[in-house]
Design a protein around this motif. Structure first.
Motif, PDB file in Angstrom:
ATOM      1  N   MET A 149       0.815  -1.206   0.000  1.00  0.00           N
ATOM      2  CA  MET A 149       0.000   0.000   0.000  1.00  0.00           C
ATOM      3  C   MET A 149       0.854   1.264   0.000  1.00  0.00           C
ATOM      4  O   MET A 149       0.387   2.334  -0.318  1.00  0.00           O
ATOM      5  CB  MET A 149      -0.944   0.018   1.216  1.00  0.00           C
ATOM      6  CG  MET A 149      -2.076  -0.976   1.099  1.00  0.00           C
ATOM      7  SD  MET A 149      -2.928  -0.875  -0.484  1.00  0.00           S
ATOM      8  CE  MET A 149      -3.646   0.731  -0.368  1.00  0.00           C
TER       9      MET A 149
ATOM     10  N   ALA B 287       3.175   1.501  -2.007  1.00  0.00           N
ATOM     11  CA  ALA B 287       3.707   1.436  -3.369  1.00  0.00           C
ATOM     12  C   ALA B 287       5.147   0.944  -3.393  1.00  0.00           C
ATOM     13  O   ALA B 287       5.944   1.382  -4.201  1.00  0.00           O
ATOM     14  CB  ALA B 287       3.590   2.799  -4.061  1.00  0.00           C
TER      15      ALA B 287
ATOM     16  N   GLY C 156      -7.878  -0.375  -2.742  1.00  0.00           N
ATOM     17  CA  GLY C 156      -6.450  -0.123  -2.897  1.00  0.00           C
ATOM     18  C   GLY C 156      -5.804  -0.918  -4.008  1.00  0.00           C
ATOM     19  O   GLY C 156      -4.616  -0.796  -4.268  1.00  0.00           O
TER      20      GLY C 156
ATOM     21  N   GLN D 231      -5.302  -4.130  -4.119  1.00  0.00           N
ATOM     22  CA  GLN D 231      -4.593  -5.351  -3.746  1.00  0.00           C
ATOM     23  C   GLN D 231      -5.362  -6.590  -4.163  1.00  0.00           C
ATOM     24  O   GLN D 231      -4.798  -7.667  -4.294  1.00  0.00           O
ATOM     25  CB  GLN D 231      -4.376  -5.396  -2.224  1.00  0.00           C
ATOM     26  CG  GLN D 231      -3.209  -4.544  -1.801  1.00  0.00           C
ATOM     27  CD  GLN D 231      -2.937  -4.696  -0.313  1.00  0.00           C
ATOM     28  OE1 GLN D 231      -3.785  -4.434   0.517  1.00  0.00           O
ATOM     29  NE2 GLN D 231      -1.752  -5.133   0.000  1.00  0.00           N
TER      30      GLN D 231
ATOM     31  N   ARG E 208       0.627  -2.136 -13.491  1.00  0.00           N
ATOM     32  CA  ARG E 208       1.297  -2.189 -12.198  1.00  0.00           C
ATOM     33  C   ARG E 208       1.953  -0.862 -11.842  1.00  0.00           C
ATOM     34  O   ARG E 208       1.801  -0.369 -10.725  1.00  0.00           O
ATOM     35  CB  ARG E 208       2.346  -3.303 -12.213  1.00  0.00           C
ATOM     36  CG  ARG E 208       2.443  -4.065 -10.920  1.00  0.00           C
ATOM     37  CD  ARG E 208       3.564  -5.052 -11.017  1.00  0.00           C
ATOM     38  NE  ARG E 208       4.837  -4.341 -10.943  1.00  0.00           N
ATOM     39  CZ  ARG E 208       5.633  -4.386  -9.908  1.00  0.00           C
ATOM     40  NH1 ARG E 208       5.313  -5.090  -8.867  1.00  0.00           N
ATOM     41  NH2 ARG E 208       6.752  -3.719  -9.907  1.00  0.00           N
TER      42      ARG E 208
ATOM     43  N   TYR F  82       0.927   1.605  -8.779  1.00  0.00           N
ATOM     44  CA  TYR F  82       1.873   2.023  -7.743  1.00  0.00           C
ATOM     45  C   TYR F  82       1.910   3.539  -7.626  1.00  0.00           C
ATOM     46  O   TYR F  82       2.021   4.087  -6.543  1.00  0.00           O
ATOM     47  CB  TYR F  82       3.266   1.454  -8.037  1.00  0.00           C
ATOM     48  CG  TYR F  82       3.473   0.098  -7.417  1.00  0.00           C
ATOM     49  CD1 TYR F  82       2.507  -0.896  -7.554  1.00  0.00           C
ATOM     50  CD2 TYR F  82       4.594  -0.202  -6.674  1.00  0.00           C
ATOM     51  CE1 TYR F  82       2.661  -2.134  -6.975  1.00  0.00           C
ATOM     52  CE2 TYR F  82       4.772  -1.446  -6.092  1.00  0.00           C
ATOM     53  CZ  TYR F  82       3.792  -2.407  -6.248  1.00  0.00           C
ATOM     54  OH  TYR F  82       3.962  -3.627  -5.658  1.00  0.00           O
TER      55      TYR F  82
ATOM     56  N   ARG G  55      -1.013   4.563  -5.661  1.00  0.00           N
ATOM     57  CA  ARG G  55      -0.907   4.233  -4.247  1.00  0.00           C
ATOM     58  C   ARG G  55      -0.086   5.249  -3.484  1.00  0.00           C
ATOM     59  O   ARG G  55      -0.218   5.381  -2.269  1.00  0.00           O
ATOM     60  CB  ARG G  55      -0.261   2.855  -4.084  1.00  0.00           C
ATOM     61  CG  ARG G  55      -1.219   1.736  -4.411  1.00  0.00           C
ATOM     62  CD  ARG G  55      -0.733   0.471  -3.845  1.00  0.00           C
ATOM     63  NE  ARG G  55      -1.600  -0.642  -4.207  1.00  0.00           N
ATOM     64  CZ  ARG G  55      -1.154  -1.815  -4.547  1.00  0.00           C
ATOM     65  NH1 ARG G  55       0.147  -2.034  -4.581  1.00  0.00           N
ATOM     66  NH2 ARG G  55      -1.987  -2.781  -4.852  1.00  0.00           N
ATOM     67  N   ARG G  56       0.799   5.947  -4.203  1.00  0.00           N
ATOM     68  CA  ARG G  56       1.577   6.977  -3.494  1.00  0.00           C
ATOM     69  C   ARG G  56       0.698   8.122  -3.052  1.00  0.00           C
ATOM     70  O   ARG G  56       1.079   8.909  -2.188  1.00  0.00           O
ATOM     71  CB  ARG G  56       2.683   7.502  -4.406  1.00  0.00           C
ATOM     72  CG  ARG G  56       3.813   6.524  -4.532  1.00  0.00           C
ATOM     73  CD  ARG G  56       4.912   7.095  -5.367  1.00  0.00           C
ATOM     74  NE  ARG G  56       5.343   6.122  -6.345  1.00  0.00           N
ATOM     75  CZ  ARG G  56       6.169   6.390  -7.339  1.00  0.00           C
ATOM     76  NH1 ARG G  56       6.623   7.616  -7.485  1.00  0.00           N
ATOM     77  NH2 ARG G  56       6.531   5.447  -8.151  1.00  0.00           N
TER      78      ARG G  56
ATOM     79  N   MET H 119      -2.260   7.539  -1.839  1.00  0.00           N
ATOM     80  CA  MET H 119      -3.152   6.978  -0.841  1.00  0.00           C
ATOM     81  C   MET H 119      -2.346   6.582   0.383  1.00  0.00           C
ATOM     82  O   MET H 119      -1.220   6.130   0.268  1.00  0.00           O
ATOM     83  CB  MET H 119      -3.833   5.720  -1.394  1.00  0.00           C
ATOM     84  CG  MET H 119      -4.740   6.023  -2.562  1.00  0.00           C
ATOM     85  SD  MET H 119      -5.132   4.570  -3.561  1.00  0.00           S
ATOM     86  CE  MET H 119      -5.427   3.321  -2.394  1.00  0.00           C
TER      87      MET H 119
ATOM     88  N   MET I 204      -2.619   4.200   4.014  1.00  0.00           N
ATOM     89  CA  MET I 204      -3.460   3.198   4.658  1.00  0.00           C
ATOM     90  C   MET I 204      -2.958   2.910   6.058  1.00  0.00           C
ATOM     91  O   MET I 204      -1.765   2.728   6.268  1.00  0.00           O
ATOM     92  CB  MET I 204      -3.443   1.906   3.837  1.00  0.00           C
ATOM     93  CG  MET I 204      -4.242   0.811   4.484  1.00  0.00           C
ATOM     94  SD  MET I 204      -5.256   0.009   3.271  1.00  0.00           S
ATOM     95  CE  MET I 204      -5.874  -1.359   4.220  1.00  0.00           C
TER      96      MET I 204
END
Lengths: 257, 271, 157
Positions: free
Chosen positions: A132, A134, B52, B54, B74, B78, B81-82, B84, B86
């Motif tokens: 998560m 990254a 997210g 996953q 991918r 990624y 995700r930077r 976000m 969690m």
């Protein structure tokens, strides 16, 4: 007919796991270039996998070499061939005992530690957390450990063989009275660089590959509970041992005919 | 609706034989705190993992800031995700790093900043959660509540646009709970974040949420502001919100008649 | 991530130790120092019986190893064993009429080929054949010869 069903199920699960393991290996290998760009990861793993295994390898190698000398001397003296003791110790170590015993010890010490560590990271959601954030957990966690295992094994096996041969020298020459010159010269004429040493190194690389792979995969695949991790650790040791011994047979048959 | 940062449409997801989500629809409004509540085992954590990226849904869509998450490559996933953050239930701090290094981790991984800049940022984030003095401790030396706060500092390290909280209130003592609740609210407002809280702690979640979704059996049962939900006439929702032991969710696990069960055993043992 | 200086040093020592062990194995344990240097040349010899001679058995002159058996074949037309020997390049002055015999070294019986230099003027070259050969001594033949001789001795002497 229930047992047929469960047999089929186990079979399918086996192939499923085998497939997962290979896909996983591919990903781990793909992560190796990024490991080489950040050598600090690799160095840390070489320490915990290689350096920390040194003690058990040194002690075991020494004792195995010494025992070989004792036993070898007993049998050889029946033929009046004590002078060949060096050959016996060296060939046994370099061809077989070095790679195999190191592989087994490696699986037990480093392999189980790897599985437990990775399994625990999975159970405490650290791997998920990395994802998560990254950061690819395979590149960051798995690849360095796999590569470190691959590098460490041949080095450890060489150290094992070398110290075993010197251990055999100590027992054979200093204790049992075999001629020092004969110990080394006979050994040197009978141990071939390519046939014996080189093949032994190839074996240890193959064992390192297999043991490292099994260890990291079982950790990554473990059920993220304490029971799951403990079972995965056991599986690592057992499967690695079987793989090493089975692979040893195949490689020996191929290499030394 | 452009004001929703996250849009979930007709989400279907199964784990093995079990259907976890059966056509779920959800909208997470920007800049607000949204709570997702429901009984244990309804797959709330799974929902966060689907958002997210996953996990992949069987069908349906998850759209974050206009991007279709399941369809992202991918590298683009990624990149997303930077933006976000969690917060995991256990904090999920990396155990081999100190508190400081844990918070610095995303900065070191994803930016080229100098060490002195990173140091300033890390201290800033730690100060925001009140743990600047704990920066040299190891995760094993932290209490559960402190670990979560460090994880929170780490989650906001890259100044994300949204944060997901997975059961942040579980197992906390009243003081840590209070601290965390306050932090979530303050950070959300100060940083303009969108927060998604997954929890079954009704009281705490409802106290800071701007909007609530109640999910059960893979679908949204009710949604609205905390006041709207309070006035809901669904008996199930009322049982859930008030924590009543019996109601639409029964107390007794399905079983045979009580009397028969007892007497039947007596008769069997008399033979 | 703190990079410990001690850590790096220990890992460096470990790798160095491993490589050193490999070196020791290569240099002190194996026959690295005796491996063929330079190019060799092949010579052929035929025997009735080579006994326990194997590929890579040594070829010696006056007790000094100057080559190895490179290949062993059987000629089904002339019913002879054909042994190909690789001699080291620097020993290239053996007369054409050098003889080759199969001897046994030591009690455990590792067999090797011993060359006895002749006196001709031409030297052995790549592909030459050694004409004078002596086969290995087989114990059973020795015994049966002995018994045969014993049996044909006139009795009572």
């Amino acid at each position: 007919m229930n047992w047929i069903q469960s047999l089929g199920q186990s079979g399918l699960e086996f192939f499923e796991k085998l497939g997962r393991a290979h896909i996983f290996l591919w990903q781990a290998l793909a992560g190796i270039p990024s490991v080489l760009r950040r050598p600090s990861l690799l160095v840390a793993q070489l320490y915990s996998i290689g350096v920390l295994s040194l003690l058990i390898i040194l002690v075991s190698g020494l004792f195995v070499g010494m025992v070989l000398a004792l036993q070898g001397y007993n049998t050889l003296s029946d033929f009046g061939a004590e002078e060949s003791l060096g050959v016996v110790v060296a060939l046994s170590m370099v061809r077989e005992l070095g790679p195999v015993i190191t592989g087994l010890l490696f699986a037990g010490r480093a392999g189980s530690a790897l599985t437990a560590e990775i399994g625990l990271m999975k159970a405490t959601e650290q791997l998920s957390g990395m994802e998560m954030m990254a950061v690819d957990p395979i590149r960051r966690v798995i690849s360095p450990r796999f590569l470190a295992g691959l590098i460490s094994m041949p080095l450890l096996a060489a150290i094992f063989s070398a110290i075993g041969i010197y251990g055999g020298y100590f027992v054979g020459v200093d204790v049992l009275g075999v001629d020092e010159g004969a110990y080394w010269s006979q050994m040197q004429s009978k141990v071939d660089l390519y046939e014996d040493i080189f093949n032994g190194v190839i074996k240890s690389i193959a064992f390192g590959w297999v043991c490292a792979w099994i260890a990291v995969f079982e950790g990554y695949d473990a059920i993220p509970t304490s029971e799951g991790v403990s079972r995965a650790t056991t599986r690592t040791v057992v499967h690695s041992a079987l793989a090493v011994l089975g692979l040893d047979f195949v490689l020996t048959a191929l290499m030394f005919d | 609706m452009e004001e929703s940062l996250v849009q979930v449409r007709q989400l279907h997801f199964s784990r093995g034989q079990r259907k976890i989500f059966n056509g779920m629809d959800l909208d997470i409004p920007r800049g607000k705190i949204t709570a997702i509540m429901g009984p244990s085992g309804t797959g709330k954590t799974t929902l966060l993992k689907l958002i997210g990226g996953q996990l992949q849904p069987a069908s349906g869509s998850v759209i974050i800031d206009g991007l279709e998450v399941p369809k992202l490559s991918r590298s683009r996933l990624y990149k997303l995700r930077r933006r976000m953050g969690m917060l995991f239930q256990s904090g999920a701090l990396l155990t081999d790093l100190s508190v400081f290094d844990n918070v610095a981790y995303p900065l070191r991984e994803h930016t080229d900043m100098s060490e002195s800049m990173i140091r300033d940022l890390v201290l800033l984030k730690l100060h925001a959660v009140g743990l600047r003095g704990a920066r040299d401790l190891n995760p094993s030396e932290l209490s559960g509540g402190m670990a979560r706060r460090v994880a929170l500092a780490r989650a906001i390290a890259l100044d994300p646009m949204m944060i997901m909280y997975d059961e942040p209130f579980t197992g906390q003592d009243p003081i840590s709970m209070g601290v965390l609740v306050q932090l979530i609210r303050k950070l959300n407002n100060a940083l303009g974040l969108t927060s998604i809280i997954v929890s079954h702690d009704v009281k705490e979640a409802a106290s800071i949420a701007d909007y609530i979704y109640v999910i059960s059996e893979g679908k949204v049962v009710e949604h609205g502001t905390p006041d709207e939900l309070d006035r809901s006439d669904s008996s199930w929702v009322q049982q859930f919100l008030q924590g009543l032991p019996d109601g639409p969710v029964p107390f007794h696990y399905p079983a045979t008649d009580y009397r028969e069960d007892l007497l039947g055993a007596d008769r069997a043992s008399q033979r | 991530m703190r990079q410990n200086k001690t850590l790096e040093i220990t890992v460096g020592l470990f790798i160095a130790g491993g490589l050193a062990a490999l070196l020791v194995l290569a240099m002190k344990v194996s026959n690295l120092t005796q491996l063929n240097q330079g190019d060799g040349y092949n010579v052929v010899a035929r025997f009735e019986n080579i006994g326990g001679l194997k590929v890579r058995s040594p070829v010696k002159v006056g007790g000094v190893r100057i080559g190895r058996v490179a290949g062993i074949d059987y000629d089904t037309e002339r019913y002879q064993a054909v042994v190909t020997m690789q001699l080291e390049g620097k020993y290239n002055q053996f007369p054409d009429d050098t003889s080759a015999s199969v001897y046994t070294a030591g009690l455990l019986g590792e067999q090797y080929i011993a060359l006895e230099p002749g006196g001709a003027e031409d030297y052995l070259q790549q592909g030459s054949e050694i004409d004078i050969t002596q086969s290995a001594v087989i114990i059973e033949q020795l015994i049966s010869k002995f018994l045969f001789n014993k049996a044909s001795e006139p009795s009572g002497e």
